[in-house]
Scaffold this active site. Structure first.
Site, PDB file in Angstrom:
ATOM      1  N   LYS A 129      24.467  22.375  78.704  1.00 39.67           N
ATOM      2  CA  LYS A 129      24.381  23.302  77.634  1.00 39.67           C
ATOM      3  C   LYS A 129      23.131  22.634  76.656  1.00 39.67           C
ATOM      4  O   LYS A 129      23.423  21.628  76.271  1.00 39.67           O
ATOM      5  CB  LYS A 129      25.552  23.462  77.108  1.00 39.67           C
ATOM      6  CG  LYS A 129      26.003  23.935  75.725  1.00 39.67           C
ATOM      7  CD  LYS A 129      27.300  24.066  75.416  1.00 39.67           C
ATOM      8  CE  LYS A 129      27.686  24.063  74.003  1.00 39.67           C
ATOM      9  NZ  LYS A 129      26.981  25.040  73.159  1.00 39.67           N
TER      10      LYS A 129
HETATM   11  P1  FBP Z   1      27.711  27.289  68.527  1.00 36.33           P
HETATM   12  O1  FBP Z   1      27.430  28.141  69.262  1.00 36.33           O
HETATM   13  O2  FBP Z   1      28.778  27.671  67.314  1.00 36.33           O
HETATM   14  O3  FBP Z   1      26.612  26.412  68.075  1.00 36.33           O
HETATM   15  O4  FBP Z   1      28.882  26.077  69.167  1.00 36.33           O
HETATM   16  C1  FBP Z   1      28.089  25.460  70.152  1.00 36.33           C
HETATM   17  C2  FBP Z   1      28.700  23.976  70.222  1.00 36.33           C
HETATM   18  O5  FBP Z   1      28.147  23.220  70.891  1.00 36.33           O
HETATM   19  C3  FBP Z   1      30.300  23.655  69.863  1.00 36.33           C
HETATM   20  O6  FBP Z   1      30.717  23.641  71.001  1.00 36.33           O
HETATM   21  C4  FBP Z   1      30.210  22.574  68.856  1.00 36.33           C
HETATM   22  O7  FBP Z   1      31.263  22.494  68.200  1.00 36.33           O
HETATM   23  C5  FBP Z   1      29.102  22.875  68.005  1.00 36.33           C
HETATM   24  O8  FBP Z   1      27.993  23.568  68.843  1.00 36.33           O
HETATM   25  C6  FBP Z   1      28.359  21.442  67.737  1.00 36.33           C
HETATM   26  O9  FBP Z   1      27.278  21.724  66.862  1.00 36.33           O
HETATM   27  P2  FBP Z   1      26.415  20.835  66.143  1.00 36.33           P
HETATM   28  O10 FBP Z   1      25.892  19.989  67.340  1.00 36.33           O
HETATM   29  O11 FBP Z   1      25.171  21.509  65.760  1.00 36.33           O
HETATM   30  O12 FBP Z   1      27.147  19.945  65.543  1.00 36.33           O
END
Ligand code: FBP
Length: 273
Positions: free
Chosen positions: A177
């Site tokens: 991801k």
């Molecule tokens: P979003 O789709 O809201 O960006 O969530 C994906 C994610 O990977 C979550 O699993 C995680 O909480 C968040 O993004 C972490 O975001 P960041 O790395 O920007 O703090």
């Protein structure tokens, strides 16, 4: 990667994972746009939408709420995570063992690796343990591959995102991801570097329907295998409506215009395709 190891969380080789670890990673602020989503029941209900192939949560949410949804939702156990209160070099505590996640009903694991952090070595070694335990239990492995740290200021350049997907392949993820690198060409390069392991796009902060669907369409056209999304779904007033549109784009190869039509939404920009 092991071909087919991720079959519980994919459909026709594609995934739409609803990520809901934000209460840990970002805190309650992420629930303010749609306060009902502070209640995990609301997000598991969203996860029963046909489009959703898995819901990714931390241990406490899974223990408390997943038993009511185990017939309708596939559980992806997000094993590590750290709060926004932590101000040190990027790192992620391992909060959950694979063995316990299996007991709770997980069919895949998720694990963050911050390549480039001063803690990269220990994070990769922790990922090794989790990945091998997942293999022992026949679970798919998803890596949240988010390069960041002292020496890495811009974590979404094309070369960094291509390196991110390659880390997933090299270290044994079935699905990696990554953040969207800004263009279809850069996403295509990242998919090529994953060399047959799957790549899903991270949803990012909430954007408007057409902009979001256009980015997802571009990622799919570049060869991505879907999306792992949190805020761009659960922060909306109507999360099920955007899931209708995402289902059309990801699983039915719909154009953005067609997806907006499925949602009953007028394009805001005439350049929708
Ligand atoms: P979003 O789709 O809201 O960006 O969530 C994906 C994610 O990977 C979550 O699993 C995680 O909480 C968040 O993004 C972490 O975001 P960041 O790395 O920007 O703090």
């Amino acid at each position: 990667m092991i071909p087919g190891a991720d079959s519980a969380i994919t459909r026709n080789e594609k995934s739409l994972i609803v990520a809901y670890d934000h209460g840990l990673e970002h805190g309650p602020v992420d629930f303010e746009p749609n306060p009902a989503t502070a209640d995990p029941d609301r997000v598991f209900e969203i996860g029963t939408h046909d489009a959703v192939t898995a819901v990714a949560v931390q241990k406490g949410i899974a223990e408390g709420y997943y038993p009511s949804y185990e017939d309708d939702v596939t559980l992806l156990a997000k094993l590590n995570g750290t709060s926004n209160l932590w101000m040190g070099e990027p790192n992620s505590a391992v909060n959950w063992t694979v063995e316990n996640a299996v007991e709770v009903g997980a069919e895949a694991i998720g694990f963050t690796v911050y390549g480039g952090s001063n803690h990269e070595i220990e994070m990769v070694e922790e990922f090794r343990d989790a990945q091998e335990a997942a293999r022992d239990h026949g679970l798919g492995v998803v890596m949240w591959s988010y390069p960041r740290g002292q020496g890495l200021k811009n974590a979404t350049t094309p070369s960094t995102i291509a390196y991110s997907t390659r880390l997933g392949l090299e270290l044994g993820a079935d699905i990696t991801k990554v953040k969207y690198p800004g263009s279809p060409a850069a996403m295509s390069h990242a998919v090529t570097q994953a060399a047959g392991s799957k790549v899903v796009m991270s949803g990012g902060s909430k954007t408007d329907d057409q902009d979001f669907l256009t980015t997802v369409r571009n990622a799919m056209d570049a060869g991505a295998n879907g999306l792992a999304v949190g805020r761009n779904v659960f922060q909306r007033d109507n999360p099920e409506q955007i899931l209708d549109g995402l289902e059309a784009v990801i699983f039915e190869d719909a154009s953005v215009t067609e997806a907006l039509d499925v949602m009953g939404v007028e394009p805001t920009n005439p350049e929708a395709r």
